[in-house]
Design a protein around this motif. Structure first.
Motif, PDB file in Angstrom:
ATOM      1  N   THR A 276       0.750  -1.179  -0.114  1.00 21.90           N
ATOM      2  CA  THR A 276       0.028  -0.055  -0.015  1.00 21.90           C
ATOM      3  C   THR A 276       1.000   1.219   0.155  1.00 21.90           C
ATOM      4  OG1 THR A 276      -1.864  -1.056   0.989  1.00 21.90           O
ATOM      5  CG2 THR A 276      -1.698   1.165   1.337  1.00 21.90           C
ATOM      6  N   PRO A 277       1.876   1.413   0.850  1.00 18.19           N
ATOM      7  CA  PRO A 277       2.617   2.662   0.965  1.00 18.19           C
ATOM      8  C   PRO A 277       3.579   2.775  -0.406  1.00 18.19           C
ATOM      9  CG  PRO A 277       3.426   1.415   2.585  1.00 18.19           C
ATOM     10  CD  PRO A 277       2.244   0.657   2.031  1.00 18.19           C
ATOM     11  N   ALA A 278       3.996   1.458  -0.915  1.00 18.42           N
ATOM     12  CA  ALA A 278       4.703   1.523  -1.989  1.00 18.42           C
ATOM     13  C   ALA A 278       3.913   2.336  -3.413  1.00 18.42           C
ATOM     14  CB  ALA A 278       5.276   0.184  -2.455  1.00 18.42           C
ATOM     15  N   VAL A 279       2.573   1.761  -3.401  1.00 19.27           N
ATOM     16  CA  VAL A 279       1.662   2.179  -4.607  1.00 19.27           C
ATOM     17  C   VAL A 279       1.438   3.589  -4.346  1.00 19.27           C
ATOM     18  CG1 VAL A 279      -0.618   1.965  -5.541  1.00 19.27           C
ATOM     19  CG2 VAL A 279       0.660  -0.012  -4.913  1.00 19.27           C
ATOM     20  N   SER A 280       1.062   4.210  -3.089  1.00 19.23           N
ATOM     21  CA  SER A 280       0.871   5.400  -2.968  1.00 19.23           C
ATOM     22  C   SER A 280       2.038   6.418  -3.317  1.00 19.23           C
ATOM     23  CB  SER A 280       0.686   5.586  -1.555  1.00 19.23           C
ATOM     24  OG  SER A 280       0.222   7.280  -1.153  1.00 19.23           O
ATOM     25  N   THR A 281       3.312   6.222  -2.750  1.00 25.23           N
ATOM     26  CA  THR A 281       4.499   6.779  -3.183  1.00 25.23           C
ATOM     27  C   THR A 281       4.869   6.666  -4.722  1.00 25.23           C
ATOM     28  OG1 THR A 281       5.532   6.000  -1.235  1.00 25.23           O
ATOM     29  CG2 THR A 281       6.801   6.824  -2.986  1.00 25.23           C
ATOM     30  N   ALA A 282       4.445   5.810  -5.734  1.00 22.56           N
ATOM     31  CA  ALA A 282       4.519   5.512  -6.874  1.00 22.56           C
ATOM     32  C   ALA A 282       3.488   6.682  -7.607  1.00 22.56           C
ATOM     33  CB  ALA A 282       4.260   4.195  -7.454  1.00 22.56           C
TER      34      ALA A 282
END
Length: 317
Positions: A276-282
């Motif tokens: 989830t945080p990786a998708v949001s950062t991307a």
């Protein structure tokens, strides 16, 4: 829209009174700031609905349409929760009806003894399913939830592709960036603990950081997408961003609650937490080149920094 110039817009009647690409609904800034315009729209929709029948025969004839409207109305709030509830009730009802249906079919087409035998076998099968390990049941329901939610997000993308902005909407991606930093810190710490590069005592605090960060992302990602779409910053597809950001949160919660699937290593849990945080950062990184306001602020900050450096050099000379 700003101003009163609406000649470039096609004024047409709404089709089925829903938000679709064909229904070009124009709202001026003055009307947007008017109190109660959303309530007026809802009241108008309610008034345009055909009156419900009062007789028993009319209610029975209208029941399929009411169920269809309740399940598939694209303007309804909490639409996914309503659909999930209806599907759950249907699944429970089907499971409860399997034994008597098996008994009736076996008794009518073969023999009464076969009907009772089929009834007992269906009860045994349902009991076997209910005795399935919690880990397996949790991941099966999580997988079904993902399929249903993806279909829901894809449908909302089709029915409301233009986004929405209210009277006062600051950039939602600012809050999304804060939540992403919090969730990413917690996920990275969990990965380090899993690899033995961080003390095990930090696991509890890392889960707290991850939970609040990922929960904020799951809540904020939809508003950030809709606001970017209506302000034409860029045109992301919801199912490519909203679905993995929110469903990754559900996957990680399942892994924390019951552990990863039996055949997979325990390292999968912190890796799912990072989804989830990786998708949001991307998402934040992908949108920045299209954001003219942010780009102008960066250019202004760069000019100001160069000016300060030039002033310092003059003072040194």
């Amino acid at each position: 829209m700003d101003g009163n110039n609406s000649e470039s817009y096609l004024i047409a009647l709404l089709e089925e009174n829903v938000f679709t690409p064909e229904n070009h609904v124009v709202l001026c800034r003055r009307c947007e700031k008017r109190d109660g315009w959303r309530e007026a729209v809802r009241a108008k929709r309610e008034a345009e609905r055909p009156p419900t029948p009062t007789t028993i025969r009319g209610k029975a004839r209208n029941l399929p349409n009411e169920v269809k409207d309740y399940v598939a109305d694209p303007t309804a709030r909490f639409l996914f929760a309503r659909r999930l509830g209806v599907l759950t009730i249907l699944l429970i009802g089907v499971c409860l009806l399997i034994p008597p249906i098996a008994a009736v079919v076996g008794a009518l087409f073969i023999s009464p003894d076969t009907g009772m035998e089929w009834f007992d076998q269906s009860i045994t099968s349902i009991t076997t399913v209910s005795n399935t390990p919690l880990n397996t049941l949790a991941w099966v329901f999580t997988g079904l939830f993902g399929i249903i939610y993806f279909a829901h997000v894809a449908e909302r993308e089709r029915n409301d592709p233009t986004g929405w902005a209210g009277e006062w909407n600051p950039p939602k991606w600012y809050a999304l960036a804060v939540y992403s930093a919090i969730g990413l810190y917690g996920a990275v710490m969990l990965i380090l603990v899993a690899f033995g590069d961080a003390p095990v005592g930090r696991r509890f605090g890392a889960r707290i950081f991850w939970f609040f960060g990922s929960l904020g992302i799951a809540y904020q990602i939809k508003d950030a997408l809709r606001l970017d779409l209506v302000r034409m910053v860029w045109k992301p597809r919801r199912e490519l961003w909203e679905f993995p950001a929110r469903y990754g949160f559900v996957l990680a919660l399942t892994a924390f609650a019951v552990g990863p699937p039996a055949t997979l290593p325990t390292l999968l849990t912190p890796l799912l937490a990072a989804l989830t945080p990786a998708v949001s950062t991307a998402y934040i990184i992908a949108r920045l080149p299209h954001d003219r306001v942010f780009r102008d602020k960066c250019i202004a900050a760069q000019d100001r920094l160069l000016e300060l450096l030039r002033i310092r050099d003059n003072d040194d000379n």
